[in-house]
Design a protein around this motif. Structure first.
Motif, PDB file in Angstrom:
ATOM      1  N   GLY A 167       0.801  -1.179   0.250  1.00  0.00           N
ATOM      2  CA  GLY A 167      -0.053  -0.127   0.008  1.00  0.00           C
ATOM      3  C   GLY A 167       0.665   1.304   0.058  1.00  0.00           C
ATOM      4  O   GLY A 167       0.300   2.220   0.156  1.00  0.00           O
ATOM      5  N   ALA A 181      -5.314  -1.937  -5.404  1.00  0.00           N
ATOM      6  CA  ALA A 181      -6.282  -2.558  -4.327  1.00  0.00           C
ATOM      7  C   ALA A 181      -7.727  -1.825  -4.679  1.00  0.00           C
ATOM      8  O   ALA A 181      -8.627  -2.436  -4.477  1.00  0.00           O
ATOM      9  CB  ALA A 181      -5.806  -1.737  -3.024  1.00  0.00           C
ATOM     10  N   SER A 216     -11.108  -4.051  -5.326  1.00  0.00           N
ATOM     11  CA  SER A 216     -12.145  -3.734  -4.854  1.00  0.00           C
ATOM     12  C   SER A 216     -13.326  -3.620  -5.725  1.00  0.00           C
ATOM     13  O   SER A 216     -14.551  -4.170  -5.474  1.00  0.00           O
ATOM     14  CB  SER A 216     -12.078  -2.585  -3.825  1.00  0.00           C
ATOM     15  OG  SER A 216     -13.479  -2.028  -3.098  1.00  0.00           O
TER      16      SER A 216
END
Length: 172
Positions: free
Chosen positions: A102, A111, A115
């Protein structure tokens, strides 16, 4: 003076000691109960920890005498109130320092695309799925661009045909 009934005297002495031990001069438990009642009222009202009403409760807990048997519980409540009033760290917390999962824009975009893909799989209607598919395609295109331009520190990218410029010290 002569005591004629030793049993009676012993019983009176014992009764006096019991009466004195039962009469506590410690106002702490009563103060603690009053403060805890007010504490519970404010919790039931869902008042934020920064509300001025909590200052009154803090003062009530601090008023419990230091030598009282109820002081330990008052200190626990004071610590909880202090922790609740502390300033929260700034957001976003989701992106740690320079390393780790991240940390980079590429990781964050990956990410986000993941999602969106999960949401698309959970969608109940075709209209929602189609909308999420378009957003996911845009996200994936952005991810490809980020990955193409993302290089670890020290690995500079130069357009074709250009050499890396040497530092001024080495140019001599």
């Amino acid at each position: 003076m002569r005591i004629t009934h030793p049993r009676t005297s012993a019983a009176l002495l014992l009764a006096g000691l019991l009466a004195l031990s039962g009469c506590s001069n410690d106002p702490g438990p009563e103060q603690l109960k009053k403060a805890e009642d007010r504490y519970q009222e404010l919790i039931n009202q869902n008042l934020p920890a920064q509300d001025p009403a909590w200052a009154e409760v803090t003062a009530q807990f601090e008023a419990v005498p230091k030598d009282s048997k109820a002081r330990a519980e008052a200190d626990k409540r004071l610590a909880a109130l202090k922790a609740a009033r502390e300033k929260l760290p700034p957001r976003p917390l989701a992106r740690p320092g320079a390393t780790g999962k991240g940390a980079s824009d590429v990781e964050a975009k990956r990410a986000a695309c993941e999602s969106l893909a999960k949401k698309m799989g959970e969608a109940h209607t075709d209209a929602t799925r189609n909308l999420l598919r378009k957003v996911l395609e845009t996200c994936q295109a952005d991810l490809v661009k980020l990955e193409a331009n993302s290089h670890p520190p020290g690995e500079e990218v130069h357009p074709p045909g250009e050499e890396a410029h040497a530092p001024a010290e080495n140019a001599r």
